[in-house]
Design a protein around this motif. Structure first.
Motif, PDB file in Angstrom:
ATOM      1  N   GLY A   1       0.754  -1.241  -0.108  1.00 26.74           N
ATOM      2  CA  GLY A   1      -0.147   0.200   0.040  1.00 26.74           C
ATOM      3  C   GLY A   1       0.663   1.380  -0.016  1.00 26.74           C
ATOM      4  N   LEU A   2       2.107   1.190   0.482  1.00 24.69           N
ATOM      5  CA  LEU A   2       2.940   2.343   0.528  1.00 24.69           C
ATOM      6  C   LEU A   2       4.046   2.585  -0.737  1.00 24.69           C
ATOM      7  CD1 LEU A   2       3.731   2.160   4.309  1.00 24.69           C
ATOM      8  CD2 LEU A   2       2.425   4.040   3.091  1.00 24.69           C
ATOM      9  N   LEU A   3       4.046   1.519  -1.570  1.00 24.70           N
ATOM     10  CA  LEU A   3       4.687   1.760  -2.662  1.00 24.70           C
ATOM     11  C   LEU A   3       4.647   2.761  -3.584  1.00 24.70           C
ATOM     12  CD1 LEU A   3       4.848  -2.002  -4.135  1.00 24.70           C
ATOM     13  CD2 LEU A   3       6.740  -0.717  -3.062  1.00 24.70           C
ATOM     14  N   PRO A   4       5.656   3.422  -3.963  1.00 28.28           N
ATOM     15  CA  PRO A   4       5.511   4.632  -5.032  1.00 28.28           C
ATOM     16  C   PRO A   4       5.339   4.082  -6.508  1.00 28.28           C
ATOM     17  CG  PRO A   4       7.828   4.380  -4.271  1.00 28.28           C
ATOM     18  CD  PRO A   4       6.976   3.300  -3.489  1.00 28.28           C
ATOM     19  N   PRO A   5       5.041   4.797  -7.368  1.00 29.05           N
ATOM     20  CA  PRO A   5       4.816   4.377  -8.755  1.00 29.05           C
ATOM     21  C   PRO A   5       6.360   3.599  -9.227  1.00 29.05           C
ATOM     22  CG  PRO A   5       3.701   6.377  -8.600  1.00 29.05           C
ATOM     23  CD  PRO A   5       4.362   6.188  -7.184  1.00 29.05           C
ATOM     24  N   GLY A   6       6.257   2.587  -9.501  1.00 30.28           N
ATOM     25  CA  GLY A   6       7.336   2.008 -10.300  1.00 30.28           C
ATOM     26  C   GLY A   6       7.843   0.893  -9.225  1.00 30.28           C
ATOM     27  N   GLY A   7       7.502   0.893  -7.927  1.00 32.29           N
ATOM     28  CA  GLY A   7       8.113   0.243  -6.854  1.00 32.29           C
ATOM     29  C   GLY A   7       7.459  -1.344  -6.925  1.00 32.29           C
ATOM     30  N   VAL A   8       8.285  -2.102  -6.397  1.00 33.00           N
ATOM     31  CA  VAL A   8       7.776  -3.637  -6.391  1.00 33.00           C
ATOM     32  C   VAL A   8       8.202  -4.048  -4.944  1.00 33.00           C
ATOM     33  CG1 VAL A   8       8.344  -6.005  -7.202  1.00 33.00           C
ATOM     34  CG2 VAL A   8       8.412  -3.869  -8.893  1.00 33.00           C
ATOM     35  N   ALA A   9       7.127  -4.785  -4.199  1.00 34.92           N
ATOM     36  CA  ALA A   9       7.524  -5.375  -2.936  1.00 34.92           C
ATOM     37  C   ALA A   9       7.555  -6.878  -3.062  1.00 34.92           C
ATOM     38  CB  ALA A   9       6.305  -5.102  -2.067  1.00 34.92           C
ATOM     39  N   THR A  10       8.400  -7.455  -2.555  1.00 34.08           N
ATOM     40  CA  THR A  10       8.892  -8.787  -2.758  1.00 34.08           C
ATOM     41  C   THR A  10       8.988  -9.725  -1.371  1.00 34.08           C
ATOM     42  OG1 THR A  10      10.055  -8.485  -4.577  1.00 34.08           O
ATOM     43  CG2 THR A  10      10.550 -10.464  -3.690  1.00 34.08           C
TER      44      THR A  10
ATOM     45  N   GLN B   1      12.982   8.380   3.572  1.00 36.00           N
ATOM     46  CA  GLN B   1      12.844   8.100   4.956  1.00 36.00           C
ATOM     47  C   GLN B   1      11.132   8.558   5.475  1.00 36.00           C
ATOM     48  OE1 GLN B   1      15.511   7.999   7.035  1.00 36.00           O
ATOM     49  NE2 GLN B   1      13.886   7.322   8.538  1.00 36.00           N
ATOM     50  N   THR B   2      10.332   9.239   4.697  1.00 30.64           N
ATOM     51  CA  THR B   2       8.863   9.506   5.088  1.00 30.64           C
ATOM     52  C   THR B   2       8.409   8.022   4.700  1.00 30.64           C
ATOM     53  OG1 THR B   2       8.900  11.674   4.471  1.00 30.64           O
ATOM     54  CG2 THR B   2       7.058  10.605   4.281  1.00 30.64           C
ATOM     55  N   LEU B   3       8.585   7.526   3.524  1.00 35.18           N
ATOM     56  CA  LEU B   3       8.162   6.356   3.235  1.00 35.18           C
ATOM     57  C   LEU B   3       8.471   5.215   4.344  1.00 35.18           C
ATOM     58  CD1 LEU B   3       7.965   4.537  -0.272  1.00 35.18           C
ATOM     59  CD2 LEU B   3       8.757   3.177   1.670  1.00 35.18           C
ATOM     60  N   LEU B   4       9.534   5.161   4.721  1.00 37.20           N
ATOM     61  CA  LEU B   4      10.008   3.927   5.769  1.00 37.20           C
ATOM     62  C   LEU B   4       9.331   4.398   7.242  1.00 37.20           C
ATOM     63  CD1 LEU B   4      13.794   3.213   4.603  1.00 37.20           C
ATOM     64  CD2 LEU B   4      11.555   2.126   3.980  1.00 37.20           C
ATOM     65  N   ASP B   5       9.201   5.633   7.418  1.00 37.77           N
ATOM     66  CA  ASP B   5       8.541   5.924   8.485  1.00 37.77           C
ATOM     67  C   ASP B   5       7.379   5.532   8.730  1.00 37.77           C
ATOM     68  OD1 ASP B   5      11.118   6.897   9.664  1.00 37.77           O
ATOM     69  OD2 ASP B   5      10.682   9.023   9.176  1.00 37.77           O
ATOM     70  N   ALA B   6       6.676   5.554   7.629  1.00 40.57           N
ATOM     71  CA  ALA B   6       5.185   5.589   7.495  1.00 40.57           C
ATOM     72  C   ALA B   6       5.022   3.926   7.628  1.00 40.57           C
ATOM     73  CB  ALA B   6       4.626   5.966   6.104  1.00 40.57           C
ATOM     74  N   LEU B   7       6.063   3.148   7.173  1.00 34.64           N
ATOM     75  CA  LEU B   7       5.723   1.836   7.043  1.00 34.64           C
ATOM     76  C   LEU B   7       5.820   1.450   8.406  1.00 34.64           C
ATOM     77  CD1 LEU B   7       5.571  -1.116   6.050  1.00 34.64           C
ATOM     78  CD2 LEU B   7       7.736  -0.855   4.885  1.00 34.64           C
ATOM     79  N   ARG B   8       6.818   1.661   9.079  1.00 28.29           N
ATOM     80  CA  ARG B   8       7.111   1.396  10.735  1.00 28.29           C
ATOM     81  C   ARG B   8       6.091   1.711  11.444  1.00 28.29           C
ATOM     82  NH1 ARG B   8      12.342   4.403  11.960  1.00 28.29           N
ATOM     83  NH2 ARG B   8      12.523   3.042  13.738  1.00 28.29           N
ATOM     84  N   ALA B   9       5.527   2.945  11.405  1.00 32.15           N
ATOM     85  CA  ALA B   9       4.478   3.311  12.065  1.00 32.15           C
ATOM     86  C   ALA B   9       3.436   2.617  12.120  1.00 32.15           C
ATOM     87  CB  ALA B   9       4.225   4.645  11.798  1.00 32.15           C
ATOM     88  N   SER B  10       3.006   2.131  10.821  1.00 36.49           N
ATOM     89  CA  SER B  10       1.938   1.271  10.437  1.00 36.49           C
ATOM     90  C   SER B  10       2.164  -0.262  11.108  1.00 36.49           C
ATOM     91  CB  SER B  10       1.763   1.042   8.822  1.00 36.49           C
ATOM     92  OG  SER B  10       1.606   2.382   8.315  1.00 36.49           O
ATOM     93  N   LEU B  11       3.163  -0.650  10.880  1.00 36.33           N
ATOM     94  CA  LEU B  11       3.393  -2.017  11.519  1.00 36.33           C
ATOM     95  C   LEU B  11       3.259  -1.760  13.025  1.00 36.33           C
ATOM     96  CD1 LEU B  11       6.702  -2.842   9.530  1.00 36.33           C
ATOM     97  CD2 LEU B  11       4.378  -3.959   9.602  1.00 36.33           C
TER      98      LEU B  11
ATOM     99  N   VAL C   1      27.020   6.592  10.301  1.00 43.27           N
ATOM    100  CA  VAL C   1      25.982   7.532  10.656  1.00 43.27           C
ATOM    101  C   VAL C   1      24.792   6.886  11.444  1.00 43.27           C
ATOM    102  CG1 VAL C   1      24.642   9.530  10.194  1.00 43.27           C
ATOM    103  CG2 VAL C   1      26.706   9.118   9.219  1.00 43.27           C
ATOM    104  N   ASP C   2      24.164   7.227  12.544  1.00 45.68           N
ATOM    105  CA  ASP C   2      23.082   6.869  12.992  1.00 45.68           C
ATOM    106  C   ASP C   2      21.871   7.130  12.343  1.00 45.68           C
ATOM    107  OD1 ASP C   2      22.040   6.340  16.448  1.00 45.68           O
ATOM    108  OD2 ASP C   2      21.124   5.410  14.519  1.00 45.68           O
ATOM    109  N   GLN C   3      21.188   6.091  11.682  1.00 44.73           N
ATOM    110  CA  GLN C   3      19.917   6.512  10.857  1.00 44.73           C
ATOM    111  C   GLN C   3      18.810   5.801  11.693  1.00 44.73           C
ATOM    112  OE1 GLN C   3      19.752   8.284   8.186  1.00 44.73           O
ATOM    113  NE2 GLN C   3      21.830   8.727   8.022  1.00 44.73           N
ATOM    114  N   SER C   4      18.968   5.415  12.494  1.00 47.15           N
ATOM    115  CA  SER C   4      17.604   4.638  13.377  1.00 47.15           C
ATOM    116  C   SER C   4      16.774   5.638  14.078  1.00 47.15           C
ATOM    117  CB  SER C   4      18.302   3.651  14.422  1.00 47.15           C
ATOM    118  OG  SER C   4      19.061   2.780  13.960  1.00 47.15           O
ATOM    119  N   LEU C   5      15.418   5.154  13.839  1.00 43.81           N
ATOM    120  CA  LEU C   5      14.517   6.010  14.611  1.00 43.81           C
ATOM    121  C   LEU C   5      13.529   5.142  14.893  1.00 43.81           C
ATOM    122  CD1 LEU C   5      13.917   8.665  11.478  1.00 43.81           C
ATOM    123  CD2 LEU C   5      15.125   9.323  13.626  1.00 43.81           C
TER     124      LEU C   5
END
Length: 364
Positions: free
Chosen positions: A260-269, A289-299, A355-359
């Protein structure tokens, strides 16, 4: 038919089938437009009044629809319907011997009959078998109605020569439709088998084989991409505590959210087990980052049979020019394991390993 650019309903997020259909539509549109203009040129300088108006309009319609599809203004199927409708109406009108038409002669059918098998074949090439059969059947019955009217009440009524022409025309059309329907059904079965071979049966996402094929396609075309590998944290504990059936539903939930969060042209496997892979087009760092944050928050928000606060560890890698896909996967995979080593529930970029990218989101 699915829309190109997203992995909404089929593992073929890059849409082999639709690309082939687009190519077919382009070829049919160009051939049709050139045939219209060529017919007008052959009639010049004394074209029939009907063709002088209809043929340029038909050529403009075909080329305009092709341009609209290529620019993204119109999707393929509505454009194909409009094109076939215009062609069908023109050739149906051509079955009647209009005064001065040059194409209809007393006791004979016009040259329009040559094109009806093309109309039937075009429908089965561009549409799903059931819609193509309906379209062809309606066209066939309309053509039959025109022929019967000519045969029973027209100026050449009860002509033996006309009857023979009508019988041959209708028999050829019927055989053509039946053949195309048979081939269409077989093609549908082959496409279904092909999809099953590339689809993960549990989640409905592309399986590893389909993901590898997509990566190979991108590498061959020299197109850059962003790769995200993520693994659900403590998934074994979910299976041990709640059972494998609940674990399967957690995987299905993860697939649904990812898709549900894939942008146009994206594939989930589904890459394997509880590990997933997202093949994304190049994205700005903020958008990614916005996409991954949204996925993590939804999970973290979802609840599946008592399981709540699902987290995952993410590894991100951006392809470099000429870099083999397997190396990009290896870098993203290493970044994902680095995120796990740092406490899980985070995002680690392969290019920014120091670099710490963890949120953190939710419970680890």
């Amino acid at each position: 038919m699915t829309h190109p650019g997203s992995d909404s309903t089929t593992p073929l997020g890059w849409e082999d089938t639709e690309r082939t259909q687009r190519r077919m539509f382009g070829q049919l549109a160009w051939v049709g437009a050139l045939a219209c203009l060529g017919t007008l040129a052959f009639q010049w300088p004394t074209p029939t009044p009907r063709d002088l108006i209809a043929l340029p309009l038909l050529a403009a319609l075909l080329l305009g629809l092709l341009l609209a599809v290529r620019r993204g203004w119109l999707s393929l199927i509505p454009a194909a319907r409009a094109a076939l409708l215009g062609l069908t109406l023109y050739f149906l009108v051509g079955l009647w011997p209009w005064p001065g038409s040059g194409g209809g002669h007393l006791s004979l059918l016009s040259e329009s009959t040559y094109w009806f098998p093309v109309l039937y074949a075009g429908a089965f090439l561009l549409f799903a078998p059931r819609e193509a059969l309906r379209w062809s059947a309606v066209t066939y019955l309309l053509a039959l109605a025109v022929c019967l009217y000519r045969l029973l009440w027209g100026p050449e009524a009860r002509s033996v020569d006309l009857a023979a022409s009508v019988i041959q025309f209708q028999m050829v059309g019927l055989i053509m439709i039946l053949m195309q329907a048979t081939f269409g059904a077989q093609r549908g079965q082959l496409l279904a088998a092909r999809q099953a071979a590339r689809q993960d049966p549990l989640t409905g996402l592309a399986n590893r084989r389909a993901g590898e094929e997509r990566l190979a396609e991108l590498a061959h075309a020299g197109r850059p991409f962003t790769l995200v590998v993520f693994d659900l944290d403590h998934f074994k504990a979910v299976n041990d505590t709640h059972g494998h059936a609940v674990g399967d539903r957690v995987l299905q939930m993860t697939a649904r959210l990812s898709r549900g969060l894939l942008p146009p042209g994206g594939v989930a496997t589904r890459w394997g087990g509880e590990e997933f892979l997202l093949i994304l087009p190049p994205l700005e760092p903020g958008a990614l980052q916005t996409l991954l944050d949204a996925l993590r928050a939804s999970l973290a928000r979802e609840r599946v049979d008592g399981v709540r606060g699902v987290t995952a560890s993410f590894g991100v890698a951006v392809s470099a020019p000429g870099e083999p896909p397997e190396r990009v996967v290896a870098r993203a995979d290493a970044a994902m394991y680095a995120a796990k080593a740092r406490g899980r529930n985070g995002v680690q970029h392969a290019e920014l390993a120091s670099v710490d990218q963890s949120l953190p989101v939710g419970d680890a």
